[in-house]
Design a protein around this motif. Sequence first.
Motif, PDB file in Angstrom:
ATOM      1  N   HIS A  31       6.269   5.175  13.491  1.00  0.00           N
ATOM      2  CA  HIS A  31       4.450   5.854  12.505  1.00  0.00           C
ATOM      3  C   HIS A  31       3.600   4.649  13.465  1.00  0.00           C
ATOM      4  CE1 HIS A  31       7.854   7.290  10.302  1.00  0.00           C
ATOM      5  NE2 HIS A  31       7.417   6.493   9.195  1.00  0.00           N
ATOM      6  N   LYS A  32       2.841   5.627  14.077  1.00  0.00           N
ATOM      7  CA  LYS A  32       1.869   5.363  14.446  1.00  0.00           C
ATOM      8  C   LYS A  32       0.948   5.735  13.458  1.00  0.00           C
ATOM      9  CE  LYS A  32       3.257   7.121  19.364  1.00  0.00           C
ATOM     10  NZ  LYS A  32       2.937   7.984  20.209  1.00  0.00           N
TER      11      LYS A  32
ATOM     12  N   TYR B  16      -3.819   7.778   8.617  1.00  0.00           N
ATOM     13  CA  TYR B  16      -2.821   8.688   8.574  1.00  0.00           C
ATOM     14  C   TYR B  16      -2.244  10.089   8.187  1.00  0.00           C
ATOM     15  CZ  TYR B  16       2.258   8.633   9.387  1.00  0.00           C
ATOM     16  OH  TYR B  16       3.572   9.572   9.925  1.00  0.00           O
TER      17      TYR B  16
ATOM     18  N   GLY C  58       9.239   9.793   7.142  1.00  0.00           N
ATOM     19  CA  GLY C  58       8.067  10.177   7.607  1.00  0.00           C
ATOM     20  C   GLY C  58       6.835   9.081   6.821  1.00  0.00           C
TER      21      GLY C  58
ATOM     22  N   CYS D   4       5.376   0.201   8.508  1.00  0.00           N
ATOM     23  CA  CYS D   4       5.516   1.424   9.381  1.00  0.00           C
ATOM     24  C   CYS D   4       6.657   2.014  10.494  1.00  0.00           C
ATOM     25  CB  CYS D   4       3.746   1.615   9.692  1.00  0.00           C
ATOM     26  SG  CYS D   4       4.173   0.330  11.446  1.00  0.00           S
TER      27      CYS D   4
ATOM     28  N   LYS E 229       4.055  11.436   2.397  1.00  0.00           N
ATOM     29  CA  LYS E 229       3.743  12.905   3.226  1.00  0.00           C
ATOM     30  C   LYS E 229       3.168  14.034   2.234  1.00  0.00           C
ATOM     31  CE  LYS E 229       7.268  13.925   6.177  1.00  0.00           C
ATOM     32  NZ  LYS E 229       7.751  13.888   7.659  1.00  0.00           N
TER      33      LYS E 229
END
Length: 221
Positions: free
Chosen positions: A2-3, A26, A125, A171, A217
Amino acid sequence: MHKVPLCMQSYSWDCGLACASMVLQYYGRESQKVYTSDLEDLQCGESIWTIDLASLMNKYGIKHSLCTITLGVDKNYSKQAFYSRKFSVDEERVSKLFEESGSNGIEVQQRSVSRDEIIAHIEMGNLCIALVDWNELECIWCDRLRCQTSCFSCLTSKCCGSYQGHYVVVCGFDKKKKRIFYKNPSYDEDLCCSRMDKFDIARKSYGTDEDLLFVYKDGVP
């Protein structure tokens, strides 16, 4: 992987706040108040514990779960150099936070977390903030002699000897190569990488209580 935006820590004690800032950004939250009014509300001074980070997630409405093998404070930590300076104050404050966690909407579970569970969490995620022992933490991509702003002053990763707590944001992963990717707020590098078995050693070292803060998330409105 994940960025996650990299937030550098500014002092020797704020790696946890930097990690919280990364998570908030994020998930599309503003993080400007983490070092100001949020820190003031925590009333923890320069001593950040994992339950403080859980409190921040709760304040911003982010679903979370704090997993730890110790509910409260291990009294034996009073003998650890890393904890001893403010131990009596921290013990009372942190113990109270754990006692009131349920009524305050902070989810706490007393248990150890497996590597597979971390991978499954990231795969969906999500992110997690891990408390590790800096002395055991590796990055196979970074030159460890380029130690800049860390949670202690040193020349090499093994100079301290005794436990040194540090927070990182997990991450990503590579199952085939058995690698864990993480954001290190004390390294001005976009991403760090550790062998999975070495990362397990770092996060399960005595002093960490195996603290792991899961953030989700699907818990973000």
